[in-house]
Design an enzyme around this catalytic site. Structure first.
Site, mmCIF file in Angstrom:
data_model
loop_
_atom_site.group_PDB
_atom_site.id
_atom_site.type_symbol
_atom_site.label_atom_id
_atom_site.label_comp_id
_atom_site.label_asym_id
_atom_site.label_seq_id
_atom_site.Cartn_x
_atom_site.Cartn_y
_atom_site.Cartn_z
ATOM 1 N N LYS A 261 -5.794 3.105 9.239
ATOM 2 C CA LYS A 261 -4.575 3.927 8.324
ATOM 3 C C LYS A 261 -5.757 5.659 8.574
ATOM 4 O O LYS A 261 -4.880 6.145 9.008
ATOM 5 C CB LYS A 261 -4.408 4.182 6.950
ATOM 6 C CG LYS A 261 -4.063 2.452 6.950
ATOM 7 C CD LYS A 261 -4.121 1.932 5.237
ATOM 8 C CE LYS A 261 -3.030 0.872 5.813
ATOM 9 N NZ LYS A 261 -2.997 0.623 3.957
ATOM 10 N N SER B 288 0.915 -1.198 0.116
ATOM 11 C CA SER B 288 -0.045 -0.029 0.086
ATOM 12 C C SER B 288 1.063 1.313 -0.084
ATOM 13 O O SER B 288 0.691 1.979 0.137
ATOM 14 C CB SER B 288 -0.574 -0.218 0.920
ATOM 15 O OG SER B 288 0.082 -0.088 2.050
#
Length: 816
Positions: free
Chosen positions: A736, A693
């Protein structure tokens, strides 16, 4: 050439050669000068006897190497055997033949002769050994030693009669003495064959003497062991006899028989206990065995414990569920702030339970970082449903028997942890929390996670079979709740049995409310002070959260509050119960020390070239990840540091390749790869990092370093990159975004395919953050770079087409 003389052949060396039929022997070795009866049943062997009777009644006997072989071949028979004379032969009604033979001399097979009916061999007799004067004394000593040893052995072995001993003592020929003793001794086949193959007389006598002494030592050892066992048995029998006498005396004196009283009490319990048909039959059977056993025997203790386990388990006992949705919601809200999804799932279960009287217990799996309240939520669920609660820690369990139990044949056997938890609960419908299910391990003793499959499968756990009980036990009414920090260490078959509910972590606002309503009150009570002794304002709680903790849960926050309460308790003791301390920033720093985290760390950063902020998922929640890129004159070397995993390194390579392919559109010199070295670094190099990511973050950092355009310091991003510049979706979005919120980021860039996951983000967080959805890297650069308009194509650079061939001076063009 051989010359035939009276049916014998003599070779050139004078040794006698004979042609004789062969009779293979099983587990028997025939020695010369020793008569022996044999039972012959194989057709080939019977034909050999018939042929021998027609040829002066002489036959060659050799032992088989393996007795189980019915049709031996040449390789299955020893080459050395005994030439024997048939003394008597008798046919029995069952078709077998009883034959009495007497050995004549040792012989060696020279060759096998062709014969379809039986084995015919040409054998060579061993020459007679002549004793020298030097060996005569040694032979005499060995013969005396053998006679003494054989006489001593006969004292221990009752199968050797006195007549046999006297017969052996009358033998004056050394060869015959050695062969006769070897025939009577119970030596192994290999030892007897070795003795038969030994023709050197002193060596033969020495071997026989050595093996007899060895047998004597073995018999002496056996006698010592039997003596010890006999004494132990006599002691046990004596103790049992005295115990029975004691019980009889107590009975005559009117004292109560404890064991009988215990059996009577056990029988009453069996009659009172409601058991399933199979369990009741098993208990009655074991109880009948127990009544016939001695109370002092070890087996009686095992049976008594087994019956006690069955009777102490809940088979039909249950608590009545509290089917009050509003009351259950109040209890859950009273114990925990937030956690809407788990609470909603529990209320749904209670609603269905109110409509359907019998429902299989669900299996939930709470997944989240440490300290977010997974275990305490399970305890609150039990309280809301009015059920018993049992917590079972699975961390480090690597023995399958911990789940399924041990067989009763093992010493100290016990049921598995599941059955033990049911006994502890005392009802068939408790809430069992299987803590740390992701920390299970496996080794040579089995795989506990595989044993859990039956426990957590609603289609199978109605008949869970524990190895100790050896009975089917119904677990279908149990409400199983498992907790884990991560999912990837849980085997997929086990995940398939559970309903996954993620608990990602708390926002600052949620932590403030948890501290205000739960933590401060709890710690004040534990430290013997009141909430009037210490005053926590909302600003001070936020100050502690921002400067002394950085976590997804509230465990460290509770520790810091406990530390303050300890300091306040000391002052209360010194100054009196009416002491009142109002906390401010200076007081907090006095109690907790210097601040551990700089809350405005990201805000203090300036827009910098080559520095981009990514978002990472860890087992402990989300984290901000700074990625730095610098360029320097060189030859295109790429250096990637920061203890990155393989996947993250591949993301960096993909980002570099994408930037090279789009260099002209970004206004970058297409030949930069031949002129510059690129160094990509992720700080905190001691911490391992991995995952795809960070792709768009690395691409943004590289473009910024090559163009000199700064990256906005208040923007965090996450997304996987492809070589074509597409941005692929990622996982762990909620963790996140919470990390970006804790770091005071203003904008978060995420893949457009993750738009559906924004529903899980609290409204307060979404109001304070700007979430940008992107499909490709161009959109990322436009939103992340400070001056994206400077990314202008470099049209003035000539386009260089690289041919598939290379021109050489003076050579024609050739296309490969």
């Amino acid at each position: 050439m051989f010359k035939i003389i009276k049916g014998r052949e003599k070779g050139s060396e004078g040794q006698t050669v004979l042609e004789l039929p062969l009779l293979p022997l099983r587990d028997i070795v025939l020695f010369p000068s020793v008569p022996m009866p044999l039972f012959v049943g194989r057709e080939k062997s019977i034909r050999a006897l018939e042929l021998a009777m027609a040829r002066q009644k002489r036959i060659f006997l050799a032992a088989q190497k393996k007795a189980k072989v019915d049709n031996p071949r040449e390789d299955d028979i020893y080459r050395i055997g005994t030439v024997a004379t048939i003394l008597q032969i008798l046919r029995l009604p069952d078709g077998t033949v009883k034959v009495l033979v007497e050995g004549e001399a040792r012989a060696r097979v020279i060759e096998y002769l062709l014969s379809s009916e039986t084995f015919m061999v040409r054998v060579e007799l061993f020459p007679e050994y002549e004793i020298t004067e030097k060996e005569a004394v040694e032979v005499e000593a060995l013969c005396r030693g053998i006679l003494e040893a054989f006489q001593e052995y006969a004292k221990y072995n009752k199968k050797i009669s006195q007549e046999i001993v006297e017969t052996v003592q009358s033998i004056d020929d050394p060869y015959r003495l050695a062969d006769t003793v070897a025939a009577y001794m119970p030596f192994k086949l290999e030892i007897k064959q070795k003795l038969l193959e030994t023709s050197h007389l002193p060596k033969l006598l020495e071997l026989v003497f050595g093996h007899i002494r060895a047998e004597i030592e073995i018999i002496k050892t056996e006698e010592r062991i039997k003596g010890r066992v006999r004494k132990q048995m006599e002691k046990t029998q004596r103790e049992y006899y005295l115990t029975e006498q004691m019980r009889a005396i107590q009975k005559e004196m009117g004292e109560k028989d404890d064991f009988r009283a215990e059996l009577e009490e056990l029988e009453k319990r069996i009659k009172r206990k409601k058991l399933p048909k199979e369990a009741a039959a098993k208990v009655r059977h074991e109880f009948r065995k127990l009544k016939l056993m001695s109370p002092m025997s070890a087996e009686a203790t095992v049976v008594r414990n087994y019956i006690d386990w069955i009777l102490s388990l809940p088979w039909y006992e249950r608590t009545r569920d509290k089917i009050d949705i509003e009351e259950a919601a109040r209890v859950l809200d009273e114990d925990h702030y937030g956690l809407e999804k788990p609470k909603e799932r529990i209320l749904e279960y209670l609603a269905v339970q109110a409509l359907v009287k019998e429902m299989k217990g669900p299996i939930l799996c709470f997944v989240g970082p440490p300290g977010v309240g997974k275990t305490s939520l399970a305890r609150s669920i039990a309280r809301a449903m009015n059920r018993k609660f049992v917590r079972l820690s699975l961390g480090g369990v690597r023995d399958e028997a911990e789940i399924r139990g041990h067989r009763r044949t093992y010493i100290g056997a016990l049921p598995g942890k599941i059955i033990q938890s049911m006994k502890k609960a005392g009802t068939v419908n408790p809430v069992i929390c299987l803590d740390e299910v992701d920390k299970l391990s496996s080794d040579f003793r089995g795989d506990p996670s595989a044993a859990l499959l039956e426990v957590l499968d609603p289609e199978q756990n109605h008949s869970f079979n524990d190895h100790y009980l050896d009975l089917d036990y119904d677990l279908s009414k149990v409400f199983f709740i498992t907790t884990a920090n991560v999912l990837h260490t849980i085997p997929m078959p086990l995940q398939d049995r559970m309903e996954i509910i993620r608990i990602p972590g708390y926002t600052e606002w949620e932590k403030l409310q948890i501290a205000r309503h739960f933590l401060i009150r709890k710690q004040c009570q534990q430290h013997g002070i009141t909430e009037d002794n210490v005053v926590f304002s909302d600003d001070i709680i936020l100050y502690i959260i921002r400067h002394y903790t950085r976590e997804a849960g509230v465990r460290n926050l509770e520790r810091e509050v406990a530390s303050i309460c300890r300091k306040v308790a000391r002052e209360v003791v010194a100054r009196g119960r009416e002491t009142r301390i109002v906390l401010d920033e200076a007081k907090v720093e006095e109690y907790l020390g210097v601040i551990k985290y700089r809350h405005s760390q990201v805000e203090e950063h300036r827009d910098d070239v080559g520095v981009a902020f990514g978002l990472a998922w860890t087992e402990f929640g989300g984290e901000i990840l700074a990625i730095e890129t610098v360029t320097m004159p060189g030859k295109g070397k790429v250096n990637i540091t920061g203890k990155l995993g393989e996947v993250m390194q591949e993301s960096a390579q993909a980002a570099i390749s994408y930037v090279r392919s789009r260099a002209r559109q970004f206004g970058i010199d297409p030949e930069f790869y031949d002129k510059l070295d690129i160094h990509i670094h992720v700080p905190e190099g001691a911490v391992p990092k991995d995952g795809p990511s960070a792709g768009i973050t690395m691409a943004t950092s590289i473009v910024s370093a090559l163009t000199g355009i700064p990256v906005r310091h208040d923007v965090a991003m996450t997304g996987e990159i492809t070589l074509r510049g597409r941005v692929l979706p990622i996982g762990g979005l909620k963790e996140k975004i919470l990390a970006a919120h804790r770091a005071k980021m203003r904008t978060v860039i995420i893949p457009r395919d993750n738009e559906k996951d924004l529903k899980e983000i609290p409204d307060q967080i979404r109001d304070e953050l700007t979430v940008e959805l992107v499909d490709n890297v161009d959109e990322v650069l436009n939103k992340a770079l400070l001056e994206p308009e400077k990314l202008k194509p470099r049209d003035e650079l000539p386009v260089v087409e690289r041919p598939y061939y290379e021109e050489q001076p003076g050579a024609e063009k050739s296309l490969c």
